[in-house]
Design an enzyme around this catalytic site. Structure first.
Site, PDB file in Angstrom:
ATOM      1  N   TYR A 131       0.841  -1.206   0.000  1.00  0.00           N
ATOM      2  CA  TYR A 131       0.000   0.000   0.000  1.00  0.00           C
ATOM      3  C   TYR A 131       0.877   1.257   0.000  1.00  0.00           C
ATOM      4  O   TYR A 131       0.738   2.138  -0.851  1.00  0.00           O
ATOM      5  CB  TYR A 131      -0.937  -0.009   1.217  1.00  0.00           C
TER       6      TYR A 131
ATOM      7  N   HIS B 151      -9.942  -0.347  11.355  1.00  0.00           N
ATOM      8  CA  HIS B 151      -9.252   0.754  12.026  1.00  0.00           C
ATOM      9  C   HIS B 151      -9.612   0.823  13.504  1.00  0.00           C
ATOM     10  O   HIS B 151     -10.728   0.527  13.900  1.00  0.00           O
ATOM     11  CB  HIS B 151      -9.561   2.078  11.322  1.00  0.00           C
TER      12      HIS B 151
HETATM   13  N1  UDP Z   1      -4.808  -1.678  16.309  1.00  0.00           N
HETATM   14  C1  UDP Z   1      -5.076  -2.557  17.357  1.00  0.00           C
HETATM   15  N2  UDP Z   1      -6.220  -3.301  17.293  1.00  0.00           N
HETATM   16  C2  UDP Z   1      -7.100  -3.231  16.256  1.00  0.00           C
HETATM   17  C3  UDP Z   1      -6.822  -2.318  15.192  1.00  0.00           C
HETATM   18  C4  UDP Z   1      -5.661  -1.562  15.255  1.00  0.00           C
HETATM   19  O1  UDP Z   1      -4.307  -2.676  18.308  1.00  0.00           O
HETATM   20  O2  UDP Z   1      -8.104  -3.953  16.270  1.00  0.00           O
HETATM   21  C5  UDP Z   1      -3.586  -0.865  16.367  1.00  0.00           C
HETATM   22  C6  UDP Z   1      -2.679  -1.031  15.166  1.00  0.00           C
HETATM   23  O3  UDP Z   1      -1.782  -2.100  15.356  1.00  0.00           O
HETATM   24  C7  UDP Z   1      -1.974   0.329  15.117  1.00  0.00           C
HETATM   25  C8  UDP Z   1      -3.021   1.295  15.668  1.00  0.00           C
HETATM   26  O4  UDP Z   1      -3.976   0.484  16.371  1.00  0.00           O
HETATM   27  O5  UDP Z   1      -0.871   0.345  15.982  1.00  0.00           O
HETATM   28  C9  UDP Z   1      -3.749   2.075  14.601  1.00  0.00           C
HETATM   29  O6  UDP Z   1      -4.200   1.145  13.624  1.00  0.00           O
HETATM   30  P1  UDP Z   1      -5.171   1.537  12.449  1.00  0.00           P
HETATM   31  O7  UDP Z   1      -5.449   0.289  11.648  1.00  0.00           O
HETATM   32  O8  UDP Z   1      -6.341   2.281  13.001  1.00  0.00           O
HETATM   33  O9  UDP Z   1      -4.347   2.586  11.587  1.00  0.00           O
HETATM   34  P2  UDP Z   1      -2.862   2.472  10.909  1.00  0.00           P
HETATM   35  O10 UDP Z   1      -1.906   2.980  11.948  1.00  0.00           O
HETATM   36  O11 UDP Z   1      -2.632   1.056  10.501  1.00  0.00           O
HETATM   37  O12 UDP Z   1      -2.967   3.389   9.745  1.00  0.00           O
END
Ligand code: UDP
Length: 320
Positions: A137, A183
């Site tokens: 991505y 997310h």
């Molecule tokens: N995260 C988590 N549990 C979930 C979804 C996300 O612990 O069910 C964590 C993920 O590993 C990251 C942060 O939350 O560290 C934000 O993740 P998200 O997918 O919202 O956004 P990204 O940082 O991937 O763009």
């Protein structure tokens, strides 16, 4: 002014389209509804259901600029189906930029991402930092950034790439809704609504104060305002790249705790294994956006961001 918003039925695209309409502009949304929702297109915008690869069929010089959001954007999916990302994000953007060149539309604002940087060597991350994406991505978004730079140099495009950190919150009727949801903030709020039993915390052994990943959350309305400023920021032949974040990080545990306070629900959380490709800390330096765009975000408070997302989640649940 008249603007084309690709991906304007999706989360960020719809909020930006709404802001453009409120500022008195004419807006056409182009979206193939592969992940967007017809209801996401703001009232007052013209809607073309179609693919960015076909933009050449009708794009003409009546448009003053294109704001390009249409893309595949799931990190995990990009690892298992990279071909989809190269095709949609890079192939699609190449067709769109070609259509703009043919039509004489010479201004572009592109939705880029912090995923172009990969694991940072230093935080906060500045735009001159090394770009070594850890997933397809991010690699495809970085490829489009390079494509735009060369288009600006060779053919006089005026362009701004905005590298988003973690966009969250909602604006009126427009909020974050993915299917399936992946997310953090919408997932946590689904637990508060009783739609899920618990939220998984992906790893608690990172080198951060509480062991969970730290991210820079930015309100979608602040983000949208940066796009309106970006429309005026670049000169012909110039490609500006600006991070959009608040410059302060919150851990996964802090986000869950904030959601408990906002919703008044206990929100059980269980520690799960790390998710592949997740850097420990992603925090933006937004100095360039402040300086070059004159951007001044006013909704940096995490509690406010989560409260707006919560209001949207409750509204959406009532409609379902
Ligand atoms: N995260 C988590 N549990 C979930 C979804 C996300 O612990 O069910 C964590 C993920 O590993 C990251 C942060 O939350 O560290 C934000 O993740 P998200 O997918 O919202 O956004 P990204 O940082 O991937 O763009």
């Amino acid at each position: 002014m008249k603007y084309l918003v690709t991906g304007g039925a999706g989360y960020v695209g719809s909020v930006v389209a709404q802001h453009l309409l409120e500022a008195g502009h004419e807006v056409t949304v182009l979206d193939n509804l592969s992940t967007g929702f017809r209801a996401g297109v703001p009232a007052g915008a013209a809607f073309v259901e179609g693919d960015i690869r076909d933009a050449a069929k009708w794009l003409d010089d009546s448009y003053d600029a294109v704001l390009h959001f249409a893309a595949s954007s799931q990190v995990g999916e990009s690892v298992v189906k990279p071909e989809k990302y190269w095709e949609n994000n890079v192939g699609g953007s190449m067709a769109l930029i070609g259509a703009m060149r043919a039509a004489g539309v010479r201004r572009l604002v592109f939705s880029s991402t912090a995923a172009t940087y990969g694991e940072p060597e230093q935080v906060p991350i500045v735009e001159s930092a090394r770009t070594e994406p850890t997933n397809p991505y991010g690699a495809t978004k970085l490829a489009v950034d390079h494509m735009i730079t060369s288009e600006a140099t060779a053919h006089g495009l005026a362009a701004v790439s905005l590298r988003y950190f973690n966009v969250a919150g909602a604006y009126g009727a427009f909020g974050e809704r993915h299917d399936p949801e992946s997310h953090l903030i919408p997932l946590v709020l689904q637990v508060a609504q009783g739609r899920r039993e618990a939220v998984s915390i992906f790893g608690d052994d990172y080198p951060t104060p509480d062991g969970t990943c730290v991210r820079d959350y930015i309100h979608v309305a602040d983000l949208a305002e940066a796009h309106l400023l970006a429309l005026k920021a670049a000169a012909p032949g110039e490609h500006l790249i600006c991070n959009l974040g608040n410059g302060s990080g919150f851990s996964v545990r802090e986000v869950v705790e904030t959601a408990r306070q906002v919703t008044g629900h206990p929100i059980p959380a269980v520690v799960a294994p790390r998710r592949g490709g997740d850097p420990a800390v992603l925090v933006a330096s937004a100095a360039a956006a402040r300086e070059r765009l004159g951007w001044n975000p006013s909704r940096a408070d995490l509690k406010g961001i989560v409260a707006d997302a919560w209001e949207f989640a409750q509204k959406t649940a009532e409609e379902e």
